[in-house]
Scaffold this active site. Structure first.
Site, short mmCIF file in Angstrom:
data_model
loop_
_atom_site.label_atom_id
_atom_site.label_comp_id
_atom_site.label_asym_id
_atom_site.label_seq_id
_atom_site.Cartn_x
_atom_site.Cartn_y
_atom_site.Cartn_z
N HIS A 95 0.90 -1.15 0.00
CA HIS A 95 0.00 0.00 0.00
C HIS A 95 0.94 1.20 0.00
O HIS A 95 1.84 1.28 0.86
CB HIS A 95 -0.86 0.00 1.27
CG HIS A 95 -1.88 1.09 1.35
ND1 HIS A 95 -3.22 0.82 1.53
CD2 HIS A 95 -1.79 2.44 1.31
CE1 HIS A 95 -3.90 1.96 1.59
NE2 HIS A 95 -3.04 2.97 1.46
N LEU A 96 0.78 2.10 -0.94
CA LEU A 96 1.64 3.27 -1.02
C LEU A 96 1.79 3.91 0.35
O LEU A 96 0.80 4.15 1.04
CB LEU A 96 1.02 4.28 -2.02
CG LEU A 96 1.71 5.63 -2.13
CD1 LEU A 96 3.11 5.48 -2.69
CD2 LEU A 96 0.89 6.55 -3.02
N HIS A 97 3.04 4.16 0.75
CA HIS A 97 3.28 4.83 2.01
C HIS A 97 4.60 5.59 1.95
O HIS A 97 5.56 5.15 1.34
CB HIS A 97 3.24 3.88 3.21
CG HIS A 97 4.19 2.72 3.13
ND1 HIS A 97 3.97 1.62 2.32
CD2 HIS A 97 5.35 2.48 3.77
CE1 HIS A 97 4.95 0.75 2.47
NE2 HIS A 97 5.81 1.26 3.34
N VAL A 98 4.60 6.75 2.58
CA VAL A 98 5.78 7.59 2.65
C VAL A 98 6.27 7.56 4.10
O VAL A 98 5.50 7.80 5.03
CB VAL A 98 5.47 9.03 2.21
CG1 VAL A 98 6.70 9.92 2.37
CG2 VAL A 98 4.98 9.05 0.76
#
Length: 136
Positions: A95-98
């Site tokens: 899941h896209l995460h920064v």
């Protein structure tokens, strides 16, 4: 997505130390931080990688990342920060995460080796989350 840990956190089905909850993104403490206060910013809608994010949504999402970066630095008294995003490789949750990691001179972080630490308990994690929230 039913089997996505970060979607479960966004939905409130899995507990996390949430520091920001807005329509475009949710930010919460990493359960295995590089340094205490290490915060993850995820889009509310499931996106696996950066290339899956519609271009029209990038500005609002990275606006949240920018705000969290300032709050991590201010709220924790950090000299700076390390902001990173993995796409597929080294992406432990798809899941896209920064990652927004507080940094200080001579803190021991070198290159791309990310040693992990732990919070003493939930109370300590809650204190770090509260300090970041207060700086928002």
């Amino acid at each position: 997505m039913a089997d996505c840990l970060f979607c479960a956190i966004v939905a409130g089905a899995v507990p996390a130390q949430v520091v920001l909850d807005e329509p475009v993104a949710v930010a919460f403490l990493d359960a295995r931080p590089v340094f205490k206060g290490h915060t993850l910013v995820v889009p509310r809608v499931h996106r696996t990688t950066l290339t899956d994010m519609p271009a029209d949504d990038l500005g609002a999402f990275f606006g949240v990342v920018q705000r969290i970066t300032g709050a991590v630095q201010t709220g924790l008294g950090a000299a700076g920060s390390f902001v990173a995003l993995n796409n597929t490789v080294s992406q432990s949750v798809p899941h896209l995460h920064v990652h927004v990691v507080p940094r200080n001179r001579k803190d021991g972080l070198r290159g791309f080796f990310w040693p992990r630490t732990k919070y003493a308990d939930e109370a300590e994690a809650a204190d770090f989350a509260a300090r970041i929230r207060a700086a928002l």
